[in-house]
Design a protein around this motif. Structure first.
Motif, PDB file in Angstrom:
ATOM      1  N   GLN A   8      21.990  39.928 -35.129  1.00 29.16           N
ATOM      2  CA  GLN A   8      21.101  39.188 -36.027  1.00 29.16           C
ATOM      3  C   GLN A   8      19.953  38.561 -35.243  1.00 29.16           C
ATOM      4  N   PRO A   9      18.734  38.598 -35.795  1.00 30.52           N
ATOM      5  CA  PRO A   9      17.611  37.974 -35.083  1.00 30.52           C
ATOM      6  C   PRO A   9      17.808  36.463 -34.951  1.00 30.52           C
ATOM      7  N   ILE A  10      17.451  35.937 -33.794  1.00 33.40           N
ATOM      8  CA  ILE A  10      17.466  34.483 -33.617  1.00 33.40           C
ATOM      9  C   ILE A  10      16.279  33.933 -34.415  1.00 33.40           C
ATOM     10  N   LYS A  11      16.560  33.101 -35.401  1.00 37.82           N
ATOM     11  CA  LYS A  11      15.502  32.605 -36.302  1.00 37.82           C
ATOM     12  C   LYS A  11      14.515  31.702 -35.573  1.00 37.82           C
ATOM     13  N   VAL A  12      15.040  30.707 -34.865  1.00 36.45           N
ATOM     14  CA  VAL A  12      14.200  29.774 -34.113  1.00 36.45           C
ATOM     15  C   VAL A  12      14.896  29.491 -32.788  1.00 36.45           C
ATOM     16  N   GLY A  13      14.148  29.623 -31.701  1.00 40.87           N
ATOM     17  CA  GLY A  13      14.743  29.376 -30.397  1.00 40.87           C
ATOM     18  C   GLY A  13      13.689  29.333 -29.316  1.00 40.87           C
ATOM     19  N   ALA A  14      14.147  29.439 -28.089  1.00 41.10           N
ATOM     20  CA  ALA A  14      13.239  29.398 -26.939  1.00 41.10           C
ATOM     21  C   ALA A  14      13.704  30.415 -25.908  1.00 41.10           C
ATOM     22  N   ILE A  15      12.729  30.969 -25.179  1.00 42.15           N
ATOM     23  CA  ILE A  15      13.019  31.892 -24.103  1.00 42.15           C
ATOM     24  C   ILE A  15      12.316  31.381 -22.853  1.00 42.15           C
ATOM     25  N   GLN A  16      13.033  31.341 -21.736  1.00 40.82           N
ATOM     26  CA  GLN A  16      12.525  30.820 -20.456  1.00 40.82           C
ATOM     27  C   GLN A  16      12.583  31.921 -19.412  1.00 40.82           C
ATOM     28  N   PHE A  17      11.554  32.001 -18.588  1.00 46.18           N
ATOM     29  CA  PHE A  17      11.504  32.952 -17.480  1.00 46.18           C
ATOM     30  C   PHE A  17      11.346  32.164 -16.183  1.00 46.18           C
ATOM     31  N   GLN A  18      12.290  32.348 -15.244  1.00 45.70           N
ATOM     32  CA  GLN A  18      12.247  31.660 -13.956  1.00 45.70           C
ATOM     33  C   GLN A  18      12.233  32.709 -12.850  1.00 45.70           C
ATOM     34  N   LYS A  32      14.546  35.568 -13.966  1.00 46.98           N
ATOM     35  CA  LYS A  32      15.797  35.242 -14.639  1.00 46.98           C
ATOM     36  C   LYS A  32      15.409  34.785 -16.044  1.00 46.98           C
ATOM     37  N   VAL A  33      16.151  35.236 -17.048  1.00 46.95           N
ATOM     38  CA  VAL A  33      15.828  34.926 -18.439  1.00 46.95           C
ATOM     39  C   VAL A  33      16.919  34.041 -19.033  1.00 46.95           C
ATOM     40  N   SER A  34      16.506  32.962 -19.689  1.00 41.25           N
ATOM     41  CA  SER A  34      17.425  32.065 -20.390  1.00 41.25           C
ATOM     42  C   SER A  34      16.975  31.964 -21.836  1.00 41.25           C
ATOM     43  N   ILE A  35      17.914  32.090 -22.753  1.00 44.26           N
ATOM     44  CA  ILE A  35      17.609  32.065 -24.186  1.00 44.26           C
ATOM     45  C   ILE A  35      18.442  30.973 -24.830  1.00 44.26           C
ATOM     46  N   SER A  36      17.809  30.207 -25.714  1.00 44.59           N
ATOM     47  CA  SER A  36      18.547  29.143 -26.397  1.00 44.59           C
ATOM     48  C   SER A  36      18.116  29.035 -27.856  1.00 44.59           C
ATOM     49  N   SER A  37      19.020  28.508 -28.659  1.00 50.73           N
ATOM     50  CA  SER A  37      18.762  28.255 -30.071  1.00 50.73           C
ATOM     51  C   SER A  37      19.795  27.230 -30.524  1.00 50.73           C
ATOM     52  N   SER A  38      19.461  26.440 -31.489  1.00 55.37           N
ATOM     53  CA  SER A  38      20.421  25.435 -31.943  1.00 55.37           C
ATOM     54  C   SER A  38      21.000  25.804 -33.300  1.00 55.37           C
ATOM     55  N   LYS A  39      22.170  25.230 -33.584  1.00 51.75           N
ATOM     56  CA  LYS A  39      22.815  25.433 -34.876  1.00 51.75           C
ATOM     57  C   LYS A  39      23.558  24.162 -35.245  1.00 51.75           C
ATOM     58  N   ASP A  61      23.202  16.098 -39.769  1.00 49.36           N
ATOM     59  CA  ASP A  61      23.701  17.267 -39.053  1.00 49.36           C
ATOM     60  C   ASP A  61      23.851  16.952 -37.566  1.00 49.36           C
ATOM     61  N   VAL A  62      24.909  17.467 -36.971  1.00 45.98           N
ATOM     62  CA  VAL A  62      25.105  17.418 -35.527  1.00 45.98           C
ATOM     63  C   VAL A  62      24.762  18.812 -35.019  1.00 45.98           C
ATOM     64  N   MET A  63      23.811  18.871 -34.087  1.00 46.37           N
ATOM     65  CA  MET A  63      23.335  20.156 -33.588  1.00 46.37           C
ATOM     66  C   MET A  63      24.000  20.502 -32.261  1.00 46.37           C
ATOM     67  N   GLY A  64      24.156  21.793 -32.033  1.00 43.02           N
ATOM     68  CA  GLY A  64      24.706  22.295 -30.780  1.00 43.02           C
ATOM     69  C   GLY A  64      24.046  23.624 -30.427  1.00 43.02           C
ATOM     70  N   GLU A  65      24.358  24.144 -29.261  1.00 44.39           N
ATOM     71  CA  GLU A  65      23.774  25.405 -28.786  1.00 44.39           C
ATOM     72  C   GLU A  65      24.419  26.582 -29.506  1.00 44.39           C
ATOM     73  N   ALA A  66      23.586  27.461 -30.064  1.00 45.00           N
ATOM     74  CA  ALA A  66      24.079  28.646 -30.762  1.00 45.00           C
ATOM     75  C   ALA A  66      24.296  29.819 -29.815  1.00 45.00           C
ATOM     76  N   VAL A  67      23.552  29.854 -28.717  1.00 51.67           N
ATOM     77  CA  VAL A  67      23.609  30.979 -27.787  1.00 51.67           C
ATOM     78  C   VAL A  67      24.632  30.665 -26.692  1.00 51.67           C
ATOM     79  N   PRO A  68      25.573  31.588 -26.451  1.00 56.90           N
ATOM     80  CA  PRO A  68      26.586  31.339 -25.414  1.00 56.90           C
ATOM     81  C   PRO A  68      25.960  31.097 -24.039  1.00 56.90           C
ATOM     82  N   ALA A  69      26.685  30.337 -23.220  1.00 57.87           N
ATOM     83  CA  ALA A  69      26.197  29.931 -21.898  1.00 57.87           C
ATOM     84  C   ALA A  69      25.816  31.113 -21.011  1.00 57.87           C
TER      85      ALA A  69
END
Length: 139
Positions: free
Chosen positions: A43-53, A81-88, A103-111
């Motif tokens: 499923q497409p990540i609706k809203v999130g962030a992508i980081q490049f290091q 190195k690519v890091s991807i995050s999204s909340s749920k 709502d209590v938010m947490g990370e949707a994308v596994p570590a």
């Protein structure tokens, strides 16, 4: 003695020159527009962030927004190195007695794809499309 108008003009010119030089030092010519799709469990990540290091730590980091499963951002050339995050929403709580629940938010994308990410790409003009199919069942 120089006039205030001349001094301000000179200062503005020096500031503009310094800003241009510093922008050049950041590798502005070395950046490549990278774009692609980001899916989590098909499923497409609706809203999130992508980081490049940079893996070598020598070039600047980069990042961008993921919206409706797509991203597009400028990234320095080289191995990243690519890091991807999204909340749920992971629950609800009352911040104060007698207040409505929030709502209590947490990370949707596994570590394994963000804080402990092993994802890497090689940014080059030949490969500007970089797609990520993340599977939360794989470690």
């Amino acid at each position: 003695m120089i006039s205030r108008r001349y001094a301000r003009s000179l200062a503005a010119g020096l500031f503009a020159t310094a800003a241009a030089v510093l922008a050049g030092c950041g590798g502005g010519d070395n950046k490549i527009r990278v774009h692609g799709k980001v899916n989590l469990d098909g499923q497409p990540i609706k809203v999130g962030a992508i980081q490049f290091q940079p893996t070598d730590g020598k070039s600047p980091t980069a990042g961008g927004e993921i919206k409706d499963g797509t991203y597009s951002t400028e990234v320095p050339r080289g191995k990243m190195k690519v890091s991807i995050s999204s909340s749920k929403v992971i629950g609800k709580r009352k911040p104060f007695p007698n207040s409505p629940e929030v709502d209590v938010m947490g990370e949707a994308v596994p570590a394994q794809f963000n804080t402990n990410s092993k994802l890497e790409i090689d940014v080059s003009p030949e490969k500007t499309e970089q797609n990520f199919e993340l599977d939360s069942t794989k470690k």
